[in-house]
Design an enzyme around this catalytic site. Structure first.
Site, mmCIF file in Angstrom:
data_model
loop_
_atom_site.group_PDB
_atom_site.id
_atom_site.type_symbol
_atom_site.label_atom_id
_atom_site.label_comp_id
_atom_site.label_asym_id
_atom_site.label_seq_id
_atom_site.Cartn_x
_atom_site.Cartn_y
_atom_site.Cartn_z
ATOM 1 C CB SER A 223 -3.534 -4.171 -3.950
ATOM 2 O OG SER A 223 -4.226 -4.812 -2.913
ATOM 3 C CG ASP A 451 -7.655 1.049 -0.029
ATOM 4 O OD1 ASP A 451 -8.326 -0.002 0.026
ATOM 5 O OD2 ASP A 451 -6.670 1.190 -0.768
ATOM 6 C CG HIS A 478 -8.103 -1.611 -3.246
ATOM 7 N ND1 HIS A 478 -7.189 -1.365 -2.251
ATOM 8 C CD2 HIS A 478 -7.650 -2.715 -3.901
ATOM 9 C CE1 HIS A 478 -6.235 -2.277 -2.292
ATOM 10 N NE2 HIS A 478 -6.493 -3.095 -3.295
#
Length: 509
Positions: A223, A451, A478
């Site tokens: 991320s 996602d 995610h």
């Protein structure tokens, strides 16, 4: 009022048992590259590994063989003889023939990375690398820490009802933002706030590389950790050995574009959840997915005026209900819990959604918080340009509601408050741009089709900018590497990290 949404998965990292992955390619035995001028004392320091006791409470979540340490870095790299900060590290040493260190970051921004040392348990990654997690400057056990709200203030803010986008409501929201920013200055100090962004963290990462004894960096970032990796690759392409970026953030997007893509991403996963839930006769959103948004709003809208009952005296506020739902949308493993929470809410109870919200916001059982949310706000506000034009804020608000109707509270009026960063007391230090990293070796980007937080296309775009190999993971959630439990994906990542074997072109797992 709530000030933003983390673009990071906060679910647990899974430990997988994978077989060996070919011949390990060892890091060159050459001497470390020379440190930048004036920074020798930082680059040449030795890491004093020891107990993890007292590292911000993170020791309770660390495997028993984890070691911890702190490394000194300058607060301001333009003044290396000025104040210093300490970056908290965790390490599990390699169990076999060591290639080097694998630096790990879970994202956020603002999430502690110490527990990431569990990533890759049972694989050749654990055998061939010292796995090293770190808390970026200002985060978690790093010192000094970013602090803005007390626990009582955070609880009170979560309990506030959403404001109307009337002139009075907009003025109230913007006054709240100014008050929050001032509290951050009072508790953290403007100098640290000015130097907590990606610009500084990637320089810290290069200090860590040298202090760990690695001529070149091996890195796995999730991320926001992908933003760190891409920025590091751009600044130090000659210092990269291997890099995997999962749940990619596209650094060329401005904050408005990013928020709208994220809104559409969450709506897509909400729709997927609603369709799955509708196959069950007891689904709290009903058996017609086309009516799921309307049924959801019927459940949460009454919370704007009165919280739902919980065994905790706080009750479930509207803000916490939305936060809890979004937490559950980060991973399919939370969908049963989401169904339970919405079923409870139908009966006027909110314990499960409150538990999800507390997890998202890192509220501990004793009522205290980690500094994740304050760090998220501080880092985001120095990383991105500010929206200071009310017309842009209004357009963003309207488009966000259209992109994610399940999050539309019905209070849109064609106007909107300026967000928190418009009131931030220090300037931003990064701007959106396409990454350019000539000479960068092959890197890997992993992007998940469903996602919610970092939508698939962002990974496609980042891979193109880096000239990276793209692995597509089909699923809802995610991040995926060592998280989703997919052997196809994890084997490809291990083969690359250990032996530098690039994934086959167009790999889909």
């Amino acid at each position: 009022m709530q000030r933003g949404r983390l673009v990071v998965g906060l679910g647990a990292i899974c430990a997988l048992l994978l077989s060996g992955c070919g011949t390990a390619e060892r890091a060159p035995r050459a001497e470390l590259p020379p440190p930048p001028p004036g920074l020798s004392a930082f680059y040449e320091q030795e890491v004093d590994w020891g107990s993890c006791q007292g590292y911000g409470g993170s020791d309770q979540r660390l495997p028993p063989n984890t070691e911890c340490a702190r490394v000194n870095v300058p607060v301001d790299y333009a003044r290396p003889d000025g104040p210093t900060a300490q970056i908290a590290l965790s390490r599990i040493p390699a169990t076999g023939d060591k290639i080097g260190s694998l630096l790990l970051n879970p994202g956020g921004p603002g999430v502690s990375g110490l527990s990431t040392v569990a990533i890759g348990n049972g694989t050749q990654v654990a055998a061939n690398f010292d796995r090293v997690g770190f808390d970026p400057r200002g985060v978690g056990a790093s010192l000094p820490a970013i602090e803005c709200l007390t626990a009582a203030q955070a609880d009170a803010e979560r309990a506030e009802p959403p404001t109307d986008n009337t002139p009075a409501g907009i003025a109230e929201a913007e006054a709240d933002n100014r008050e929050y920013a001032q509290r951050c200055v009072e508790r953290t100090g403007a100098e640290l706030l000015a130097h907590v962004g990606t610009r500084e963290v990637i320089q810290d990462m290069d200090v860590l590389r040298a202090a760990l004894g690695d001529a070149k960096l091996s890195y796995l970032g999730y991320s926001y950790g992908s933003r760190l990796g891409a920025a590091y690759a751009e600044k130090y392409p000659q210092n990269v050995r291997a890099m995997v970026l999962d749940g990619a953030v596209d650094a060329s997007q401005d904050p408005v574009q990013e928020s709208l893509r994220q809104a559409a991403g969450f709506q897509g996963v909400f729709d997927a959840y609603a369709a799955d839930c509708a196959t069950r006769p007891d689904c709290p959103l009903g058996t017609d997915p086309a009516q799921a948004v309307a049924r959801f709003r019927e459940l949460v809208d009454p919370l704007m005026t009165a919280p739902a009952a919980t065994t905790d005296p706080r009750g479930l506020s509207y803000n916490d209900a939305i936060t809890g739902v979004q937490q559950a949308l980060y991973s399919e493993q939370f969908w049963p819990q989401l169904t339970q929470g919405l079923t409870e809410l139908r009966e006027g109870e909110g314990d499960t959604l409150l538990e999800l919200a507390d997890s998202y916001l890192n509220r501990r059982p004793d009522g205290t918080y980690s500094n994740t949310q304050d760090a998220f706000n501080a880092i985001r506000c120095v990383d991105d340009p500010r929206v200071t034009d009310p017309a842009v804020a209004a357009r963003q608000d309207a488009e966000y509601r259209m992109a994610a109707p399940f999050l539309d509270d019905g209070k849109g009026t064609g106007a909107a408050p300026l967000e928190l960063c418009a009131s931030w007391p220090v300037p931003n230090t990064s701007t959106p741009h396409r990454i350019s990293a000539p000479g960068l070796p092959t890197t890997v980007v992993v992007s998940t089709t469903g996602d919610p937080a970092t939508p698939y296309q962002a990974g496609v775009d980042l891979a193109e900018q880096l000239g990276a190999a793209l692995i597509t993971f089909r699923g809802n959630g995610h991040t995926a590497a060592f998280v989703a439990g997919d052997r196809c994906l994890d084997s490809a990542v291990v083969d690359y990290l250990v032996g530098l074997a690039a994934p086959e072109p167009g790999l889909i797992c």
